[in-house]
Scaffold this motif. Structure first.
Motif, short mmCIF file in Angstrom:
data_model
loop_
_atom_site.label_atom_id
_atom_site.label_comp_id
_atom_site.label_asym_id
_atom_site.label_seq_id
_atom_site.Cartn_x
_atom_site.Cartn_y
_atom_site.Cartn_z
N THR A 171 1.12 2.64 -3.23
CA THR A 171 0.41 1.57 -2.72
C THR A 171 0.94 0.30 -2.47
OG1 THR A 171 -1.73 2.55 -3.63
CG2 THR A 171 -1.64 0.22 -3.19
N PRO A 172 1.82 -0.31 -3.57
CA PRO A 172 2.38 -1.61 -3.39
C PRO A 172 3.31 -1.62 -2.12
CG PRO A 172 2.50 -0.94 -5.57
CD PRO A 172 2.18 0.35 -4.89
N ILE A 173 4.00 -0.32 -1.79
CA ILE A 173 4.99 -0.41 -0.75
C ILE A 173 4.02 -0.61 0.64
CG2 ILE A 173 6.81 1.00 0.38
CD1 ILE A 173 7.49 1.91 -2.29
N ALA A 174 3.12 0.24 0.70
CA ALA A 174 2.30 0.36 1.88
C ALA A 174 1.66 -0.91 2.20
CB ALA A 174 1.01 1.43 1.81
N LYS A 175 1.45 -1.67 0.91
CA LYS A 175 0.74 -3.15 1.36
C LYS A 175 1.69 -4.17 1.69
CE LYS A 175 -3.09 -2.84 -1.98
NZ LYS A 175 -3.77 -3.59 -3.53
N ALA A 220 2.79 9.81 8.78
CA ALA A 220 2.72 9.28 7.31
C ALA A 220 2.69 7.57 7.24
CB ALA A 220 4.06 9.93 6.54
N LEU A 221 3.40 7.04 8.02
CA LEU A 221 3.09 5.44 8.02
C LEU A 221 1.59 4.98 8.14
CD1 LEU A 221 6.45 4.39 9.27
CD2 LEU A 221 5.75 4.52 6.92
N TRP A 227 -5.10 3.57 4.71
CA TRP A 227 -5.52 3.59 3.20
C TRP A 227 -5.46 2.32 2.59
CZ3 TRP A 227 -3.41 9.18 1.53
CH2 TRP A 227 -4.19 10.07 2.02
N ASP A 228 -4.17 1.55 2.61
CA ASP A 228 -3.91 0.44 1.72
C ASP A 228 -3.67 -0.81 2.45
OD1 ASP A 228 -3.88 2.20 -0.53
OD2 ASP A 228 -1.87 2.91 -0.03
#
Length: 460
Positions: free
Chosen positions: A388-392, A430-431, A437-438
């Motif tokens: 989640t932190p990387i997606a954010k 995937a990205l 989601w995030d």
């Protein structure tokens, strides 16, 4: 038959000498195992609780329960197959924290948190080690383990010893006058029970030079080591703040610490979040970091010019021009200056490289898991999850620097294909999923952006 065990007042298992009274624990099923101890208090009645945990690596276990006769007190038990059993009576509110403190290697606590793992005595853990995700183990120098056999001699008087009853026990009562008399009674009871563990295997305390009376320091000296005022330290202690360690002794009502423990606490303060920020503030009155101070200085100059050096704006400070609309117009211009200066606040190229490597590192873990489970079968987008932190962070980059983010995403697609032969459409999906989601972007805006940047495919 009485079973004699040390009783702890709060967390006073850490007294400099084991001078706490012994209590009758015969109504607790200590010999029936941890499940039986847990069952005494678990789901029995209001204000009662119990729990046990086993360590299957070495056969040890821990258990606690509220006392059935006095719900203000509780029992905590630690069993080790080599070193035997320790039983403590404590305030009921403290039994769960003590149960947690006994997790892992600690077998016995003394002198304000000094602990023993069966071989070595360590100082209280205060310095966090991010690698082991635990406090550093700092051995107490020249520490010697003191056993019951070391203390008992022919000078004791059993008539002065007694066994405390839990139902009438007063945790605030003074400690026994001559504790060795009580220890001798405990030893006699063990003999009557035909306990096979010898007294020289019953650990009672530790002795080491740093705990000698002339080596202990008080509040003023400890505060000086931490570079704070004595009144500040007293305030921390009274309010339970700043993780001040338990004292190693209390002399005439005054707390005393060993110098190594005090130095460890001062080091922990320097290494703390607040300590690092203080070091980086370099005397700034607002404790701004160097980067934040540079941003402030940059915009302070810009704003001063905009508000004063421009004649067409300076006249706005005349009373007749001072109205909500004028103020809002100026505020909008100042805010625009900040918005177009993001590159000066957060550098795009280093952020781009960081995000690219973070995403690819996560993908590498996903590829490895997939191949361990399914071999060389085709990878789909569900095999490439992002934390989640990387997606954010990727979402933030897209929202603030969409053009730079496009190039970053392109690099990710290319690297994933070159390293693992993953089709761009799979990486892109995937990205997409991670950002949906995030991320914070509106779904329609995100879809429009990704449709321009990624291989075709709807946002799902």
């Amino acid at each position: 038959m009485y079973r004699l065990r040390p009783v702890a007042n709060g967390l006073r298992t850490d007294h400099p000498v084991p001078d706490l009274p012994f209590a009758d624990d015969s109504h607790i099923p200590l010999d029936d195992g941890p499940a039986a101890i847990e069952a005494v208090g678990r789901n029995v009645g209001h204000g009662m609780w119990g729990r046990f945990d086993k360590d299957r690596s070495n056969g040890s276990w821990r258990a606690f329960t509220t006392d059935p006769l006095n719900h203000d007190l509780g029992w905590v038990v630690r069993y080790h197959p080599e070193h035997g059993r320790t039983v403590l009576l404590m305030h009921d509110k403290d039994i769960s924290p003590m149960h947690t403190a006994w997790w892992g290697d600690p077998l016995l606590f003394r002198a304000g948190g000094y602990w023993w793992d069966g071989k070595t005595w360590y100082r209280p853990g205060q310095i966090w080690d991010p690698v082991s995700e635990d406090y550093e183990r700092r051995p107490a120098k020249a520490a010697v383990t003191v056993t019951a056999a070391d203390l008992l001699d022919g000078s004791v008087d059993l008539d002065r010893a007694y066994v405390a009853k839990v139902a009438s026990f007063d945790p605030e009562a003074p400690a026994p006058g001559i504790w060795l008399d009580h220890l001798a009674l405990w030893a006699q009871q063990r003999m009557q029970r035909k306990d096979t563990r010898s007294l020289d295997a019953c650990v009672v305390n530790l002795s080491c030079p740093e705990l000698a009376g002339d080596q202990l320091i008080g509040v003023p000296e400890m505060a000086a080591l931490a570079e704070i005022g004595a009144s500040t330290l007293r305030g921390y202690i009274s309010r339970g703040e700043s993780s001040v360690p338990l004292p190693q002794a209390t002399v005439s009502g005054r707390a005393q610490w060993s110098k190594p423990v005090a130095r460890d606490w001062a080091e922990a303060r320097r290494r703390s979040w607040e300590g690092v920020e203080d070091a980086m503030s370099a005397g700034d009155p607002l404790k701004l970091s160097p980067g934040a101070a540079q941003v402030r200085e940059r915009f302070a100059k810009d704003f001063a010019y905009a508000l004063w050096e421009r004649p067409d704006w300076r006249k706005r400070w005349v009373l007749r021009h001072r109205n909500k609309e004028s103020v809002q117009e100026i505020a909008d211009v100042l805010a625009r200056d900040v918005a177009v200066s993001l590159e000066d606040i957060v550098p795009t190229e280093p952020i781009s490289a960081t995000i690219r490597h973070a995403v690819l590192d996560e993908f590498a873990d996903g590829v490895e898991r997939h191949r361990n489970q399914k071999g060389e079968e085709g990878i789909d987008s569900f095999d490439l999850p992002l934390l989640t932190p990387i997606a954010k962070m990727l979402d933030w980059f897209i929202r603030h620097h969409p053009a730079h983010a496009q190039a970053t995403i392109g690099d990710i697609l290319r690297e994933a294909h070159n390293r693992w032969q993953i089709p761009a459409s799979v990486t892109g999906q995937a990205l997409r999923r991670a950002l949906v989601w995030d991320g914070k972007l509106d779904k329609e805006i995100l879809e429009e952006y990704l449709n321009r940047v990624l291989p075709s495919g709807p946002v799902t």
